[in-house]
Design an enzyme around this catalytic site. Structure first.
Site, mmCIF file in Angstrom:
data_model
loop_
_atom_site.group_PDB
_atom_site.id
_atom_site.type_symbol
_atom_site.label_atom_id
_atom_site.label_comp_id
_atom_site.label_asym_id
_atom_site.label_seq_id
_atom_site.Cartn_x
_atom_site.Cartn_y
_atom_site.Cartn_z
ATOM 1 N N GLU A 1 0.809 -1.221 0.000
ATOM 2 C CA GLU A 1 0.000 0.000 0.000
ATOM 3 C C GLU A 1 0.841 1.269 0.000
ATOM 4 O O GLU A 1 0.545 2.218 -0.747
ATOM 5 C CB GLU A 1 -0.944 0.001 1.213
ATOM 6 C CG GLU A 1 -2.183 -0.867 1.053
ATOM 7 C CD GLU A 1 -1.892 -2.338 1.249
ATOM 8 O OE1 GLU A 1 -2.748 -3.167 0.914
ATOM 9 O OE2 GLU A 1 -0.792 -2.658 1.757
ATOM 10 N N HIS B 1 -10.336 -5.450 10.410
ATOM 11 C CA HIS B 1 -10.865 -5.289 9.055
ATOM 12 C C HIS B 1 -12.278 -4.725 9.034
ATOM 13 O O HIS B 1 -12.959 -4.788 8.012
ATOM 14 C CB HIS B 1 -10.867 -6.639 8.320
ATOM 15 C CG HIS B 1 -9.502 -7.216 8.111
ATOM 16 N ND1 HIS B 1 -8.802 -7.810 9.121
ATOM 17 C CD2 HIS B 1 -8.723 -7.270 7.005
ATOM 18 C CE1 HIS B 1 -7.637 -8.223 8.654
ATOM 19 N NE2 HIS B 1 -7.563 -7.902 7.389
#
Length: 376
Positions: free
Chosen positions: A106, A175
């Protein structure tokens, strides 16, 4: 006594009934919806039933076609058609230079996207989930959001960060977090969060066209959900202005301000309030977190005298806290009762289904708080 009083509205989530088996089943079906979804037929008025996933896909395709400087970058966006199939078919249509797969890095691919935006391109940087975007937070904030200001207005950064955010199903603490308040607090970023298919298409197109960095916070539980899309929204010039809320349901007794998936929950709660108590609740879909449409909120508060803010984020320093603060500053004289917020619980998201249901607002949570606010 201050701390218990502060957390009391959120603590009430734990007294609400657990989500039913049918609700849990529906949530999991939405999260694991088939990769290929078909659109419904148009009605006589030209309205179609379109999934949020397909609306986002259509927006991306139209903007890639319109602007040659636009490209998509992220994990699995090309070869595998996207983790949630939002980018399905775009690689075949636009080629590997416009739809680019990356490793699980990322910080790396977000840095590439920000750098290319500073060089004049218009990247769409997809995160498989905004939980993973924390790996690239320096790129998003210190490079993406700050450069225009630090360059004295010389160097714009036209970039769109998008992906699922907030409450998911069965993915636990790392998450299933809502970052609305995080990004909404950063000068230099615009932040939007769609609910319906029209929201998704119009806001994503507006984000890509905006010269500023824009964060588009989607929700994975909405990707497979169908919404009516008007004939106007099906056209390639359909754009929703950033910073403008939408009144999804007009009312006169109570204002409910909400965002993303909480809009659907609030509409169901408003219907229940009407059926059981005769209460006309006005439901405002914020659409835009920053800039915030304070004018629409205050106008509604002036009409109803009571306000309830609903979000799935944490109670401390969140979006609902900002909404209540704005109401205190600009609408205090219109309040006939204390402003109330319904938020996620002050806990990391549990994995167990029953505990997970209690950690986020449900329809009965919203109804219960509204009933107490109205003293019914």
């Amino acid at each position: 006594m201050a701390a218990p009083r502060l957390f009391r509205p959120t603590a009430r989530l734990f007294s609400s009934r657990l989500a039913s088996t049918a609700l849990r089943s529906n949530i999991r079906q939405s999260a694991c919806a088939p990769s290929i979804l078909r659109r419904g037929y148009a009605t006589e008025t030209g309205t179609k039933e379109v999934t949020v996933r397909d609306a986002l896909n259509e927006a991306l395709a139209e903007e890639l076609e319109r602007e040659k400087k636009c490209y998509i970058i992220g994990e699995e966006v090309a070869q595998y058609n996207g983790a949630y199939k939002v980018t399905r078919g775009l690689l075949d249509r636009f080629g590997p230079k416009r739809v680019i797969d990356t490793p699980i890095t990322e910080a790396g691919f977000c840095g590439i996207a920000v750098g290319s935006a500073l060089a004049g391109l218009h990247p769409v940087c997809e995160f498989m989930t905004f939980n993973f975007a924390m790996q690239a937070i320096d790129q998003i904030i210190n490079s993406g959001a700050r450069t225009h200001y630090m360059s004295g207005g010389i160097q714009p950064c036209n970039i769109t960060f998008r992906g699922p955010n907030g409450f998911a199903a069965g993915v636990a603490a790392q998450h299933s977090q809502d970052f609305s308040g995080w990004y909404g607090s950063i000068p230099g970023l615009k932040v939007v969060s769609p609910w319906s298919s029209e929201d998704a298409k119009g806001l994503l197109k507006a984000a890509i066209r905006d010269p500023n960095p824009v964060v588009v916070l989607e929700n994975e539980l909405l990707y497979g959900q169908h919404f009516p899309m008007s004939e106007a929204a099906q056209k390639n010039d359909f754009v929703i202005p950033i910073g403008k809320a939408k009144i999804e349901r007009p009312g006169k007794d109570l204002t409910i301000v909400c965002i993303s998936r909480c809009v659907g929950l609030s509409l169901d709660a408003a219907a229940e309030l009407k059926e059981k108590y005769g209460v006309d609740a006005e439901v405002i879909n914020l659409r835009s977190i920053k800039p915030l449409d304070v004018e629409t909120i205050i106008a509604s508060l002036k009409k109803t005298g009571r306000i309830l803010a609903v979000e799935s984020g944490y109670p401390m320093y969140g979006l609902s806290s900002e909404i209540l603060a704005q109401c205190m500053e600009y609408g205090f004289d219109y309040l006939t009762a204390p402003a109330v917020r319904v938020t996620g619980a002050e806990v990391p998201t549990p994995y167990a289904a029953g505990l997970e249901a209690m950690a986020f607002p449900q329809v009965d949570t919203i109804v219960g708080q509204a009933v107490k606010l109205l003293r019914l």
